[in-house]
Motif scaffolding. Sequence first.
Motif, PDB file in Angstrom:
ATOM      1  N   VAL A   1       0.860  -1.185   0.000  1.00  0.00           N
ATOM      2  CA  VAL A   1       0.000   0.000   0.000  1.00  0.00           C
ATOM      3  C   VAL A   1       0.895   1.234   0.000  1.00  0.00           C
ATOM      4  N   LYS A   2       0.549   2.200  -0.854  1.00  0.00           N
ATOM      5  CA  LYS A   2       1.329   3.428  -0.942  1.00  0.00           C
ATOM      6  C   LYS A   2       0.599   4.560  -0.216  1.00  0.00           C
ATOM      7  N   VAL A   3       1.400   5.420   0.410  1.00  0.00           N
ATOM      8  CA  VAL A   3       0.828   6.582   1.098  1.00  0.00           C
ATOM      9  C   VAL A   3       1.681   7.807   0.773  1.00  0.00           C
TER      10      VAL A   3
ATOM     11  N   SER B   1       7.907  14.763   8.697  1.00  0.00           N
ATOM     12  CA  SER B   1       8.766  14.469   7.549  1.00  0.00           C
ATOM     13  C   SER B   1       8.475  13.061   7.074  1.00  0.00           C
ATOM     14  N   VAL B   2       8.894  12.745   5.878  1.00  0.00           N
ATOM     15  CA  VAL B   2       8.635  11.418   5.335  1.00  0.00           C
ATOM     16  C   VAL B   2       9.344  10.349   6.154  1.00  0.00           C
ATOM     17  N   GLU B   3      10.510  10.679   6.719  1.00  0.00           N
ATOM     18  CA  GLU B   3      11.233   9.715   7.543  1.00  0.00           C
ATOM     19  C   GLU B   3      10.512   9.463   8.859  1.00  0.00           C
ATOM     20  N   GLU B   4       9.911  10.518   9.418  1.00  0.00           N
ATOM     21  CA  GLU B   4       9.154  10.343  10.660  1.00  0.00           C
ATOM     22  C   GLU B   4       7.940   9.458  10.433  1.00  0.00           C
TER      23      GLU B   4
ATOM     24  N   VAL C   1      10.962   4.346   0.606  1.00  0.00           N
ATOM     25  CA  VAL C   1      10.622   5.745   0.387  1.00  0.00           C
ATOM     26  C   VAL C   1      11.158   6.202  -0.962  1.00  0.00           C
ATOM     27  N   GLU C   2      10.308   6.869  -1.716  1.00  0.00           N
ATOM     28  CA  GLU C   2      10.717   7.493  -2.974  1.00  0.00           C
ATOM     29  C   GLU C   2      10.065   8.862  -3.050  1.00  0.00           C
ATOM     30  N   ASP C   3      10.889   9.888  -2.876  1.00  0.00           N
ATOM     31  CA  ASP C   3      10.403  11.267  -2.811  1.00  0.00           C
ATOM     32  C   ASP C   3       9.358  11.396  -1.686  1.00  0.00           C
TER      33      ASP C   3
ATOM     34  N   ILE D   1       5.637   6.747   0.389  1.00  0.00           N
ATOM     35  CA  ILE D   1       6.079   5.603   1.184  1.00  0.00           C
ATOM     36  C   ILE D   1       5.333   4.370   0.685  1.00  0.00           C
ATOM     37  N   THR D   2       6.073   3.341   0.281  1.00  0.00           N
ATOM     38  CA  THR D   2       5.459   2.075  -0.119  1.00  0.00           C
ATOM     39  C   THR D   2       5.655   1.089   1.015  1.00  0.00           C
ATOM     40  N   ALA D   3       4.542   0.638   1.604  1.00  0.00           N
ATOM     41  CA  ALA D   3       4.592  -0.213   2.789  1.00  0.00           C
ATOM     42  C   ALA D   3       4.113  -1.619   2.459  1.00  0.00           C
TER      43      ALA D   3
END
Length: 534
Positions: free
Chosen positions: A149-151, A165-168, A182-184, A187-189
């Motif tokens: 699933v992408k978010v 942030s995307v890292e958080e 992570v790509e830009d 987030i693909t989980a």
Amino acid sequence: EYGQPLHAYDLDLIKGKKLIVRQGNEGESLKTLDEKERTIKAEDIVIADGNSKAIGLAGVMGGFETEVTENTKNILIESANFDSEAIRKTSKRLGLRSEASSRYEKGISSKLAEYGIKRFLKLIEETNSGSLVEGIHDDGSYEAEDQFVKVRNSRLNSLLGLDLSVEESKKYLEELEFECQVEDDIITAKVPYFRSDISIEADLIEEVGRLYGFHNIEPKGLEGPLTQGKKSDLRNFIDKIRDEVYGLGFSEVVSYSFISPKQYDKLNLSQDSKLRDSLKILNPLGEDFSVMRTTLIGNMLDIIRRNLNNKQFDLRLSELGNSFVKVGDDPSQSKEEKLLVMALVGDEYDYYYLKDSLEKLLTKLGIEDNKFQTEENNPSFHPGRTANVLVNDEKLAVIGEVHPLVLDNFDINKRVYLLEANVDTLFKYANDNIQYKEISKYPLVDRDIAFIINDRVEAQDIIETIRNNGGENIKFVKLFDRYAGSQIEDGKVSLAFKIGFQSNIKTLKDDEIKAAFNKIVDKLEDYYDIDLRS
């Protein structure tokens, strides 16, 4: 513990000591653990023994004949995964809902079957509850595909009102055993096998919000083209009028906006009166509801009559509602005007009681410099006991005693004191910016003046003359006595006024007050030919 249903069989009671999973045979029967005979359909899934005899309803309930009892020595443990739709249909058709069916019909991961039975065997071994036979038999090749699933992190922050942030965001998901790339901004989980409830972007956003703590998210206003819903200034003003009128002791009534045209006749309106030019309803319920009202007075008089007929003789009533006025000859150009009606009926009330109520209302609304002007041409009101209320020479309201002939037309045998005000005009002149003014610390000096004057002169005009010529130190002018009788010639009246003088910066001297008072007297004598009384 794992959410995986298990079922225990008495192995010695299973023919052929093996299990066969098959579709049901139409019409075969099975006695389930609740000791009830169940008729099986072809769409049901059953567990059968080596002789292909049904010994359990797959995913719903086991069979009575292979139940584990106190005499059981050898146990066969089944941990399986069944088609959720088939289990749901069987459970619903038979009206048989179990813990197992409630889980299977929602769908569970196929991987749980192995994890669930191994955990069970581990507990048997740790508690020394039995001897384990080596080996697990696994039949079936169904393997659930890994789900991703992408978010969008920007979408996550937008919905939650955060600034992560995307890292958080990635860290929060990894704490829940999601494998993330992570790509830009995306987030693909990879969804863990035990999280079958996760399928869309919003599910992941909810998980991040849950770990962050919804109680930690600060409320924010809406963003975008939407506007915050609130009452208009006019509606707030109308609410204030209702509150103030109620505070003055008036009970609010509500009446229909459509009336009978005969009501205008009962109000004694002339044939060319603008109030008769009302909007006609295309499909009226009847003549009594065939036109839209242009005044609220007739409705109020109808309500008063009904109250009097019900032995209610002390009435303080008000209504704030719409009237409907034509704009030109085109009915589509009509407009609504909001009107306020206040009425008094009772032995304790008179014109001055109603006038005082109106003045208190105007004060609360911040409307100043209003004046009362005699009105003798309104056919609905008593010609000698009626006034128009003006602000900047614009009519604000009409107030007075209802004409006796109008009262007869409405079958009312009591005096009615009534006012009708235009709410839109009230709103125009209202002022809610009320500022504090320091109370003068210097003494107030009052002087009385009494004189005989033509009874056609209005007291309001005299008050304005006094104010306009008494200088900046005049604080108030009050009429406190009016006399007409045998000691006064016909056509004359004796009026007495109290005039207050006060300065905000000094104590007024006698000669200053005397000069102002003399100027007032001179102007009154010039304008009205008064005869001063000692």
